[in-house]
Design a protein around this motif. Structure first.
Motif, PDB file in Angstrom:
ATOM      1  N   UNK A 114       0.823  -1.347  -0.112  1.00  9.15           N
ATOM      2  CA  UNK A 114      -0.068   0.072   0.062  1.00  9.15           C
ATOM      3  C   UNK A 114       0.832   1.366  -0.002  1.00  9.15           C
ATOM      4  N   UNK A 115       2.104   1.335   0.929  1.00 17.38           N
ATOM      5  CA  UNK A 115       2.712   2.231   0.893  1.00 17.38           C
ATOM      6  C   UNK A 115       3.748   2.596  -0.440  1.00 17.38           C
ATOM      7  N   UNK A 116       3.973   1.417  -0.877  1.00 11.84           N
ATOM      8  CA  UNK A 116       5.043   1.495  -2.328  1.00 11.84           C
ATOM      9  C   UNK A 116       6.200   2.025  -1.931  1.00 11.84           C
ATOM     10  N   UNK A 117       6.819   1.952  -0.737  1.00 11.59           N
ATOM     11  CA  UNK A 117       7.990   2.487  -0.461  1.00 11.59           C
ATOM     12  C   UNK A 117       9.135   1.836  -1.136  1.00 11.59           C
ATOM     13  N   UNK A 118       8.916   0.355  -1.226  1.00 10.69           N
ATOM     14  CA  UNK A 118       9.834  -0.505  -2.225  1.00 10.69           C
ATOM     15  C   UNK A 118       8.847  -1.343  -3.403  1.00 10.69           C
ATOM     16  N   UNK A 119       9.192  -1.116  -4.466  1.00 11.12           N
ATOM     17  CA  UNK A 119       8.421  -1.774  -5.394  1.00 11.12           C
ATOM     18  C   UNK A 119       8.247  -3.176  -5.102  1.00 11.12           C
ATOM     19  N   UNK A 120       6.893  -3.679  -5.320  1.00 10.97           N
ATOM     20  CA  UNK A 120       6.485  -5.055  -5.070  1.00 10.97           C
ATOM     21  C   UNK A 120       6.224  -5.623  -6.540  1.00 10.97           C
ATOM     22  N   UNK A 121       7.060  -6.755  -6.845  1.00 10.33           N
ATOM     23  CA  UNK A 121       7.005  -7.336  -7.916  1.00 10.33           C
ATOM     24  C   UNK A 121       6.118  -8.386  -8.290  1.00 10.33           C
ATOM     25  N   UNK A 122       5.884  -8.947  -7.425  1.00  8.28           N
ATOM     26  CA  UNK A 122       5.216 -10.432  -7.383  1.00  8.28           C
ATOM     27  C   UNK A 122       4.556 -10.867  -6.340  1.00  8.28           C
ATOM     28  N   UNK A 123       3.367 -11.597  -6.410  1.00 10.73           N
ATOM     29  CA  UNK A 123       2.484 -12.003  -5.142  1.00 10.73           C
ATOM     30  C   UNK A 123       2.306 -13.782  -5.646  1.00 10.73           C
ATOM     31  N   UNK A 124       2.617 -14.419  -4.838  1.00  8.44           N
ATOM     32  CA  UNK A 124       2.410 -15.906  -5.036  1.00  8.44           C
ATOM     33  C   UNK A 124       1.551 -16.621  -4.126  1.00  8.44           C
ATOM     34  N   UNK A 125       0.836 -17.680  -4.538  1.00  6.68           N
ATOM     35  CA  UNK A 125       0.073 -18.432  -3.581  1.00  6.68           C
ATOM     36  C   UNK A 125       0.467 -19.968  -3.747  1.00  6.68           C
ATOM     37  N   UNK A 126       0.731 -20.490  -2.584  1.00  8.11           N
ATOM     38  CA  UNK A 126       1.147 -22.157  -2.543  1.00  8.11           C
ATOM     39  C   UNK A 126       0.119 -22.647  -1.851  1.00  8.11           C
ATOM     40  N   UNK A 127      -0.434 -23.727  -2.452  1.00  6.53           N
ATOM     41  CA  UNK A 127      -1.482 -24.591  -1.775  1.00  6.53           C
ATOM     42  C   UNK A 127      -0.597 -25.705  -1.207  1.00  6.53           C
ATOM     43  N   UNK A 128      -0.900 -26.134  -0.131  1.00  6.17           N
ATOM     44  CA  UNK A 128      -0.341 -27.528   0.384  1.00  6.17           C
ATOM     45  C   UNK A 128      -1.664 -28.513   0.693  1.00  6.17           C
ATOM     46  N   UNK A 129      -1.777 -29.253  -0.008  1.00  3.41           N
ATOM     47  CA  UNK A 129      -3.042 -30.210  -0.235  1.00  3.41           C
ATOM     48  C   UNK A 129      -2.797 -31.490   0.181  1.00  3.41           C
ATOM     49  N   UNK A 130      -3.615 -32.188   0.750  1.00  2.00           N
ATOM     50  CA  UNK A 130      -3.574 -33.559   1.479  1.00  2.00           C
ATOM     51  C   UNK A 130      -3.745 -34.516   0.382  1.00  2.00           C
ATOM     52  N   UNK A 131      -3.003 -34.945  -0.454  1.00  2.00           N
ATOM     53  CA  UNK A 131      -3.075 -35.365  -1.597  1.00  2.00           C
ATOM     54  C   UNK A 131      -3.276 -36.961  -1.605  1.00  2.00           C
ATOM     55  N   UNK A 132      -3.184 -37.493  -0.029  1.00  2.00           N
ATOM     56  CA  UNK A 132      -3.629 -39.052   0.394  1.00  2.00           C
ATOM     57  C   UNK A 132      -5.123 -38.951   0.258  1.00  2.00           C
ATOM     58  N   UNK A 133      -5.880 -37.809   0.153  1.00  2.00           N
ATOM     59  CA  UNK A 133      -7.356 -37.778   0.029  1.00  2.00           C
ATOM     60  C   UNK A 133      -7.804 -37.759  -1.483  1.00  2.00           C
ATOM     61  N   UNK A 134      -6.892 -37.824  -2.319  1.00  2.00           N
ATOM     62  CA  UNK A 134      -7.322 -37.473  -3.682  1.00  2.00           C
ATOM     63  C   UNK A 134      -7.879 -38.966  -4.026  1.00  2.00           C
TER      64      UNK A 134
END
Length: 958
Positions: free
Chosen positions: A234-254
């Motif tokens: 919000x303040x833009x004091x240092x330029x933000x270049x990316x946002x990431x989203x990392x899902x950790x899923x319980x694959x044993x329930x797949x």
């Protein structure tokens, strides 16, 4: 209403008969409904096992999904809005959309890479290091502080506190609590940070971190998420270049039902990210995608194999329902004929039976799938054909297909019940009495020569199928490259039925011969039995064909399971060559590899054309725990050869023939002569070589020809061809899948080629290069002790291939577990339904012959003689049918089991697919059949003992 009451009364009066019929329908619906339940359960297990194997082999958590949104020239407000929208989308839409539990949703934010100026070094002219600042949600819960303290959540005196890894601290050449100024053209004002703590992972196997080694954080400072959002986004004091989203899923329930949800959500996330960022600066990583893609291929193969194994069982079930229905209608034909003679219309009689059938089939359809689900849970413990072990229960769900399949089975049962009724209503009371007097009429299938037709169709199908398999192998094609006719799956059942009917066509002549040979000496009981069976041959046809199909399919299932299991093990042993294959590090004069990060010029050491190696001592390998023998095996890919005008490249293998023969694994009867005879040819002359038949055919070579062999930078030397072989340990003569075009000429020109020579001559006249050490273990040798001795002797091994470990992994492979479960299920279906049909037939037969048996008792035959007659009758009918079934099942296995190669890639099946039997399989099979017959005979004997002479005679008077 009156009709319904009449039907209920009739069912109550014949409650035993109706109960037997209902049990047969219920078991048919339950066992057919088991197929889709088991299919989904085993495919689910296969997927989870594949993902677990991926995690073990790659060290990457497969149940994760990472997406990164990059920003280019967006304003701070625009970035804040995009990040907020994506946070909401990921949490509320994408997460639930995966269809499996979300263990963690890690939100990651990144600044651009900025220069670091430590406090007090503002005027220094040395090169500056750069770093990025990141933030993660719930970061504190997953780390421990090795030194210092946690960073503050608000600026302290205008300085932003951060934490970092110990590796990053060393890379930046900083100390804790030292202030660093960030420098970049787009930074507004002065921004200072201060590292206050060193962190590490709380748990080594925590999937929260995308990179298990934290190597991606070696140039990163981590800031509190709330402060990062407020000050940088919000303040833009240092330029933000990316946002990431990392899902950790319980694959044993797949599960099979939510795989498509996972894939759909993955595509939706990618589309959403790309839609919001015009410049498409985005990254995605879904480790499970490759495994799921491979899983779909394996599931397709498994489904193909399941149908090929289940179709004969389904045909047998249909035949069973027709047989039982025909028996019941035969029991009531007299009643049907009387009703017709007294004015009842055909549709009224058919309707009464139809209502009874609808009631029974409807109840079976509702209850059957639930019983099938219970059977599926038991099948999850199958470890081989009719072998069960303690294993984690499969995830079993009652799906729509179970009711669909069960409904189809119920409808087929209903139709099979009505067909004999419709046929019976066409006969008047006079015609019925005429039919009773003509028990020796020839069955329809013999008149129409259906046995010959079925055999002809099955043999033709076998011929075409084998030609296609030959094309698959020789052309290096995948199983999907050739269209397989679905009717091929019916061929084994057609062969069983055709061969069984053909032998039954000949059986009456055998009976007549037996009767004629001993007609002067047979006792009355045996004489009566031979007359009964000989004159009522058509009466037993249904039962005998049914038992032939049941036993033949059981033998076929046992042969298929043993063949596929054993061939899988042989393929692993052949592909590795020995129990252990060891590769050691040899000292050499090759230049060392460049240091990580060093410029190319720094590593420009000239590489010699020929690298010289120093051979390590071989004796320590013989001292390893549990070793019976060891052999040196040198393998050189793309060795060059020349003979006259013929030249090319082939794989060169160098061996010491005596040690190699003692150590390697090679199946018998794979070559024209014993394997050791070919090794003796090598031992006879140091110049001797063996070549593959592919090499001999492609280059027109023969024994006695001279062959010059060498490789890059190594001068060729002369060898003499002493023998031509089709196979050799580790050598696959089939073209790799997809390596050639679909033409026979191209196939022959691209088939792999092999040259086998004496290692001593290769090392002396060509070059000394690293070889593998093949090891054969003593029976019962301990693998852990073997590994401990390797550590104790400090052998510098770079690679170890453990055949025993691969065999264990193959046996626990869900694909083979599914195969064994399907075959076990098919056999259980056959035996249970066979027992019901067998018992029902003989009970009805006894009830229909009550008067005859009563007269036998009245004229002086004892109960023991009656039981002996019954046992002999069963021997001449059921026993003969079982004998024919065993014979037909063996022939069908040898002819049709090799067709199951279509479920694999036939080009990779080396040694060739070979039908195998094991006595333990037949002991289990025959034990179950004998128990079934003895139990049935006991029940029938008990019923026979309950017959009262006066009741039977009174029944005859009535």
């Amino acid at each position: 209403m009156a009709l319904f009451v009449m039907i209920i009364r009739k069912m109550v009066q014949n409650k035993w008969l109706v109960s037997s019929m209902f049990f047969g329908i219920l078991m048919t619906v339950a066992l057919v409904g088991t197929m889709p339940i088991y299919s989904e359960a085993i495919l689910t297990r296969m997927l989870v096992k594949d993902l677990e194997t991926f995690q073990t082999d790659k060290g990457v958590y497969p149940g994760s999904h990472w997406s990164l949104m990059g920003f280019y020239n967006e304003t701070s407000d625009r970035k804040a809005k995009l990040i907020a929208e994506m946070d909401d989308y990921m949490a509320n839409k994408a997460g639930p959309g995966f269809g499996i539990p979300v263990t963690e949703l890690v939100r990651e934010r990144r600044t651009k890479s900025v220069l670091l100026i430590p406090e007090g070094e503002e005027d220094s002219k040395k090169s500056r290091l750069s770093a990025t600042i990141r933030s993660y949600n719930d970061f504190e819960r997953h780390i421990v502080l090795e030194d210092g303290r946690m960073a503050a959540k608000q600026p302290v005196d205008g300085i932003y506190e951060v934490i970092l890894t110990e590796q990053a601290l060393g890379n930046f050449k900083l100390v804790l609590d030292k202030v660093v100024t960030l420098k970049d053209d787009k930074i507004l004002g002065t921004v200072k940070i201060k590292p206050v703590g060193i962190f590490s992972k709380k748990q080594d196997d925590d999937p929260y971190f995308r990179n298990a080694s934290l190597s991606d954080m070696n140039s990163v400072f981590v800031m509190d998420e709330g402060m990062f959002t407020q000050e940088f986004i919000k303040g833009n004091k240092v330029p933000v270049t990316a946002g990431g989203w990392f899902f950790v899923l319980d694959y044993t329930k797949m599960e099979l039902s939510n795989v498509n949800q996972f894939l759909t959500t993955d595509l939706a996330i990618r589309a959403e990210v790309k839609k919001k960022v015009v410049t498409f600066q985005s990254e995605f990583n879904t480790p499970a995608l490759a495994t799921i893609t491979k899983y779909f291929e394996r599931s397709k193969q498994l489904n193909k194999l399941m149908w090929s194994l289940n179709v004969p069982v389904l045909i047998m079930l249909g035949f069973y329902m027709f047989m039982v229905s025909n028996l019941i209608v035969d029991r009531q034909k007299n009643e049907i004929a009387i009703l017709r003679s007294r004015g009842a219309s055909r549709w009224q009689i058919v309707l009464s039976f139809a209502l009874e059938g609808l009631l029974l089939c409807g109840i079976a359809w509702i209850v059957g799938p639930f019983i099938g689900m219970g059977l599926t849970k038991l099948l999850g413990a199958s470890n081989g054909f009719l072998e069960f072990v303690q294993r984690t229960r499969m995830v079993v769900h009652l799906n729509d297909k179970a009711f669909l399949y069960g409904g189809i089975a119920a409808v087929v049962s209903f139709v099979m019940m009505l067909i004999p009724v419709v046929m019976a209503t066409r006969v008047s009371i006079v015609g019925h009495k005429q039919q009773l007097a003509r028990m020796q009429k020839m069955p329809f299938w013999h008149k129409a020569f259906l046995d010959v037709a079925a055999l002809a169709v099955s043999i033709y199908g076998l011929y075409t199928f084998q030609n296609r398999l030959k094309d698959l192998k020789s052309l290096g094609l995948n199983t999907d490259d050739l269209n397989i006719d679905p009717l091929q799956f019916v061929m084994p059942a057609l062969f069983v039925v055709g061969a069984g009917l053909l032998l039954l066509r000949l059986y009456p002549y055998v009976l007549k011969l037996v009767y004629w040979i001993g007609r002067r000496w047979w006792p009355p009981s045996l004489y009566a039995t031979l007359i009964q069976v000989g004159r009522s041959n058509s009466q037993y046809q249904f039962l005998m064909v049914f038992l032939i199909m049941t036993i033949a399919i059981g033998v076929f299932s046992a042969g298929a399971a043993r063949t596929i299991n054993t061939n899988t093990e042989d393929r692993i042993r052949y592909g590795n060559g020995a129990d252990f294959v060891l590769q050691a590090q040899w000292q050499n004069d090759a230049p060392p590899p460049p240091a990580p990060g060093a410029p190319p010029a720094a590593s420009a050491t000239p590489v010699p054309k020929v690298i010289h190696y120093l051979e390590p001592s071989f004796d320590p390998y013989l001292e390893l725990a549990g070793v019976e023998s060891a052999a040196k095996v040198f393998t050189k890919e793309k060795a060059t050869f020349q003979s006259g005008e013929s030249q090319g490249t082939a794989t060169l293998i160098g061996i010491d023939s005596d040690e190699f023969g003692r150590t390697s694994w090679f199946p018998d009867q794979l070559l024209d002569y014993p394997f050791y005879d070919y090794l003796n040819l090598l031992a006879a002359d140091s110049r001797a070589v063996l070549i593959s038949r592919t090499l001999a055919e492609q280059r027109g070579l023969k024994t006695g020809d001279t062959l010059n062999v060498g490789w890059e930078n190594i001068s060729a030397q002369a060898f003499v061809i002493f023998g031509i072989i089709d196979y050799f340990p580790t050598f696959n003569p089939n073209p790799p899948v997809g390596s050639i075009d679909a033409s026979e000429e191209d196939a022959k020109a691209n088939a792999p080629m092999l040259i086998v020579g004496n290692l001593s001559r290769i090392q002396f006249q060509l070059a000394l290069e690293p070889y593998e050490v093949w090891v054969k273990m003593k029976p019962g040798a301990s693998t852990p002790a073997f590994y401990e001795s390797i550590e104790k002797l400090e052998l510098p091994l770079t690679n170890v291939v453990n055949t025993k470990e691969e065999l264990t992994r193959a046996k626990n492979d869900p694909f083979l577990l599914a195969l064994n479960g399907i075959l076990t299920l098919g056999f259980i279906i056959s035996i249970v339904v066979s027992f019901v049909g067998f018992l029902l037939y003989w009970i009805l037969s006894l009830k229909g012959r009550t008067l005859q048996n009563g007269i036998m008792r009245a004229i002086g035959l004892s109960l023991r003689q009656l039981i002996g007659m019954l046992a002999l009758e069963q021997l001449l009918t059921s026993g003969v049918a079982i004998l024919i079934g065993v014979m037909v099942g063996n022939i069908a296995s040898r002819l049709f089991v090799p067709n199951f190669q279509i479920a694999f890639n036939p080009s990779s099946l080396v040694p060739p697919f070979k039908v195998m039997f094991e006595m333990s399989d037949f002991i289990r099979l025959y034990s179950i059949v004998c128990i079934m017959l003895l139990l049935g005979l006991g029940i029938l004997s008990y019923m026979l003992s309950r017959i009262r002479v006066h009741q039977a005679l009174k029944l005859g008077e009535d």
